[in-house]
Design an enzyme around this catalytic site. Structure first.
Site, PDB file in Angstrom:
ATOM      1  N   CYS A   2      38.671  40.286  31.997  1.00 48.71           N
ATOM      2  CA  CYS A   2      38.126  39.743  30.902  1.00 48.71           C
ATOM      3  C   CYS A   2      37.957  41.045  29.950  1.00 48.71           C
ATOM      4  CB  CYS A   2      36.734  39.286  31.527  1.00 48.71           C
ATOM      5  SG  CYS A   2      36.784  38.238  32.792  1.00 48.71           S
ATOM      6  N   ARG A  49      36.732  35.420  28.691  1.00 47.74           N
ATOM      7  CA  ARG A  49      37.138  35.210  30.293  1.00 47.74           C
ATOM      8  C   ARG A  49      38.701  34.840  30.529  1.00 47.74           C
ATOM      9  NH1 ARG A  49      35.542  30.159  34.163  1.00 47.74           N
ATOM     10  NH2 ARG A  49      36.002  31.218  36.281  1.00 47.74           N
ATOM     11  N   ALA A  51      40.442  33.478  33.605  1.00 44.51           N
ATOM     12  CA  ALA A  51      40.023  33.079  34.743  1.00 44.51           C
ATOM     13  C   ALA A  51      41.326  33.330  36.073  1.00 44.51           C
ATOM     14  CB  ALA A  51      39.990  31.553  35.026  1.00 44.51           C
ATOM     15  N   GLY A  76      36.707  42.699  35.848  1.00 45.74           N
ATOM     16  CA  GLY A  76      37.265  43.206  36.967  1.00 45.74           C
ATOM     17  C   GLY A  76      37.599  42.237  38.030  1.00 45.74           C
ATOM     18  N   GLU A  77      37.843  42.933  39.227  1.00 47.48           N
ATOM     19  CA  GLU A  77      38.126  41.975  40.479  1.00 47.48           C
ATOM     20  C   GLU A  77      37.254  42.681  41.644  1.00 47.48           C
ATOM     21  OE1 GLU A  77      39.015  39.161  40.629  1.00 47.48           O
ATOM     22  OE2 GLU A  77      40.221  38.978  38.467  1.00 47.48           O
ATOM     23  N   ASP A 100      33.267  36.366  42.275  1.00 44.27           N
ATOM     24  CA  ASP A 100      32.727  37.751  42.615  1.00 44.27           C
ATOM     25  C   ASP A 100      31.721  38.240  41.760  1.00 44.27           C
ATOM     26  OD1 ASP A 100      34.710  37.800  40.597  1.00 44.27           O
ATOM     27  OD2 ASP A 100      35.741  39.266  41.370  1.00 44.27           O
ATOM     28  N   ILE A 288      62.173  46.539  34.136  1.00 45.29           N
ATOM     29  CA  ILE A 288      62.326  47.015  32.879  1.00 45.29           C
ATOM     30  C   ILE A 288      63.335  48.040  32.782  1.00 45.29           C
ATOM     31  CG2 ILE A 288      60.661  48.493  32.041  1.00 45.29           C
ATOM     32  CD1 ILE A 288      60.935  46.472  29.541  1.00 45.29           C
ATOM     33  N   GLY A 363      52.556  50.166  40.886  1.00 42.33           N
ATOM     34  CA  GLY A 363      52.569  51.182  41.898  1.00 42.33           C
ATOM     35  C   GLY A 363      51.778  52.408  41.395  1.00 42.33           C
TER      36      GLY A 363
END
Length: 612
Positions: A2, A49, A51, A76-77, A100, A288, A363
């Site tokens: 977000c 947001r 979602a 964030g997560e 969360d 890419i 990565g």
């Protein structure tokens, strides 16, 4: 993922202007928007947001607790939110959503600012605590998610990106000469500075407390890596790293929408793909390449995708596309000049992924965690020379007692600069301090304080490669690599997750002795052993690192914009020195000079885009 924003003001907030500032972040959150204003209209929180978890309206932000005296805006997560939720329910907390975000609110009720120590994930958030009459801002351990703040003229504003802050014309856009000096040295601007005066980055692993009634602002670090030198059996360490990586990737796949993988064909992203395959996750990889096979890694990405039977989507970056991106997108989405040429392939890759998905794993962080950069090997060579120098010093002391002048001159020990200067010299520093003194306009340069390089605080004594890893994690990783990825991905409303920056994994690796991580000066020694266990082809594990940068000079970008440099707006405004720029233009086109010209071109374009 977000976009967040908030303001505390001595005067009533202009709500219409605040909404405009919030919506400058709509690319970070196109799915919904939210607004909370205090009763006295002197405090505002905004949210855009995207979602990902709990797609229902119950995930709308800003979000409050039951008594509406704690308000949150969050980006964030939190990967361990389900475990934390269960713990909080046992303590008597009641939840109205499966997000969360709500976990953070209840965790804050329990632990106040110490709540951040429990969070596993990537985050930047703001909490207004009505009872304590304070604002609480926090940023994740590695700085994966951005957070800027402005404090001046009776106003405190925070936001995910600078553009939301400077959307208000009342906020002066005055370039910070200290920040610009860092840009020309490192090609990025390290925290806490931003390109504008009075706007700062909250550093990674820090939180900020602001009490407007007392006009008191405190910034504290809540987490740091403990660089121990443990020496477990190598096979045990390999097994442990593999388990932690698998656990991290499993956590990073938690989502209510499909998740893809950015596959460069390098070791790190290939490991993420290999683990996802072993977990039985059905996913898509995205790669890419360049028109020139000399720079393209597509054949390796194809090899990995074929090995693990994963659908791979490919894209080619052309010189035309570089110009198009630079003039129409890069200058806007990157609020500050960032001279990393890999912004172009990164931006195009995110554009490609976003057409199919909202979330992907990368990565990033593997080079810092497992010592994968070329300058780590260069540093280890310098350490050997340093030991040799000590021998010469002893010989010189012995010989100095004898009257053999010529012999004494030849054996006089050479000196190596302090470890931090050495670090700067081997990691492709761009302009020297003398060059910057000549590059900057006279009055502009005089504004620079004689302060210590802010990055030096992480490098008081670089004894081994692990100390360099620590330095990079606190500077180059956060303010170049992660910034580049965040802006490129969020420009396309795409969430990028980084399994290599899961703190239990990094804490374990950085507790090991350098010889385990970088055994016999082999980059990523430990990770390569893990890769073998995962079944990656030897062509992937042991091939020479290419990196992800775009061949700017070969694409003709330098030549295209030289006329623009000859008529520099930044020089006309006294920021830069036109004579020095002309001298650099007329010098030979070595790789080193091309790198300097590229930084000048990008800054000039950025300056024309963002100056008032």
């Amino acid at each position: 993922m977000c976009g967040i924003i908030g303001e505390i003001s001595d005067e009533k907030i202009d709500v219409e202007k605040f909404i405009e500032m919030r919506d400058e972040l709509r690319h970070r959150g196109p799915d919904d928007s939210g607004l909370w204003i205090s009763k006295d209209k002197k405090i505002a929180l905004g949210h855009r947001r995207l979602a990902i978890i709990d797609l229902s309206p119950s995930g709308k932000q800003p979000m409050s607790n039951e008594t509406e005296d704690i308000w949150l805006t969050f980006n964030g997560e939190i990967y361990n939110y389900k475990e934390l939720r269960d713990e909080l329910i046992e303590k008597g907390h009641e939840f109205r959503s499966n997000t969360d975000s709500e976990v953070i609110i209840h965790l804050y009720e329990e632990l106040a600012e110490k709540c951040v120590e429990k969070l596993r994930g990537m985050f930047a958030f703001g909490i207004w605590d009505e009872k304590r009459k304070r604002l609480f801002l926090a940023r994740d351990r590695f700085g994966i998610k951005p957070l800027y703040y402005y404090k001046n003229d009776g106003r405190f504003i925070f936001a995910s990106e600078i553009k939301a802050i400077v959307k208000d014309d009342k906020i002066e856009r005055k370039i910070n000469p200290i920040a610009l000096r860092y840009y020309f040295i490192y090609r990025y601007i390290p925290a806490p500075y931003s390109i504008w005066q009075n706007i700062y980055k909250l550093p990674q692993a820090h939180y900020l407390l602001y009490n407007p009634n007392k006009n008191k602002l405190e910034i504290r670090r809540y987490w740091n890596l403990n660089l121990r030198n443990e020496k477990p059996d190598e096979e045990f360490a390999i097994k442990k790293v593999k388990e932690l990586l698998e656990e991290s990737v499993r956590y990073h796949f938690v989502s209510d929408v499909p998740v893809g993988i950015l596959l460069s064909g390098g070791l790190d992203s290939s490991i993420v793909a290999a683990i996802s395959s072993s977990l039985g996750v059905k996913t898509t990889t995205f790669s890419i390449g360049f028109e020139s096979e000399k720079y393209s890694e597509l054949p390796y990405a194809k090899l990995v995708a074929k090995k693990f039977k994963i659908k791979n989507v490919e894209k080619i970056l052309t010189s035309y596309k570089v110009v198009d991106l630079l003039e129409n997108d890069i200058l806007y989405y990157y609020d500050e000049p960032l001279g990393d040429s890999s912004i172009f392939p990164t931006f195009l890759l995110m554009e490609t992924v976003a057409k199919e998905l909202k979330v992907a794993l990368s990565g990033d962080g593997g080079d810092e965690t497992f010592a994968g950069y070329t300058w780590y090997r260069k540093f280890s060579i310098y350490k050997k020379l340093e030991a040799l120098s000590m021998i010469f010093k002893l010989l010189y002391l012995i010989i100095s007692k004898f009257p053999f002048k010529t012999l004494k001159m030849r054996l006089k020990p050479f000196t190596i600069d302090d470890s931090f200067i050495r670090y700067r010299s081997i990691m492709a520093t761009r302009f020297s301090e003398d060059e910057i003194r000549n590059l900057f306009g006279k009055e502009f340069y005089e504004e620079i304080e004689n302060d210590e390089d802010v990055i030096r605080q992480y490098a008081n004594d670089i004894r081994n490669v692990k100390d360099m890893q620590f330095l990079d994690m606190n500077s180059f990783l956060v303010d170049d690599i992660l910034t580049k990825v965040d802006r490129a991905s969020m420009a396309h409303s795409l969430e990028i997750r980084v399994p290599f920056l899961d703190h239990p994994l990094t804490e374990y690796v950085m507790s090991l002795d350098s010889e385990l991580i970088f055994k016999n000066h082999e980059k990523k020694h430990l990770l390569k052993r893990v890769a073998s266990l995962l079944g990656l082809p030897k062509e992937i594990i042991y091939r020479k690192k290419k990196g992800f940068s775009a061949p700017i000079a070969e694409l003709g970008i330098i030549d295209k914009y030289i006329p623009l440099l000859k008529n520099s707006h930044a020089a006309k405004d006294g920021i830069l020195n036109q004579d020095f720029i002309n001298k650099l233009i007329s010098s030979n086109r070595s790789d080193e000079n091309n790198a300097k010209l590229w930084l000048l071109i990008l800054f000039e374009l950025w300056y024309r885009r963002w100056k008032k």
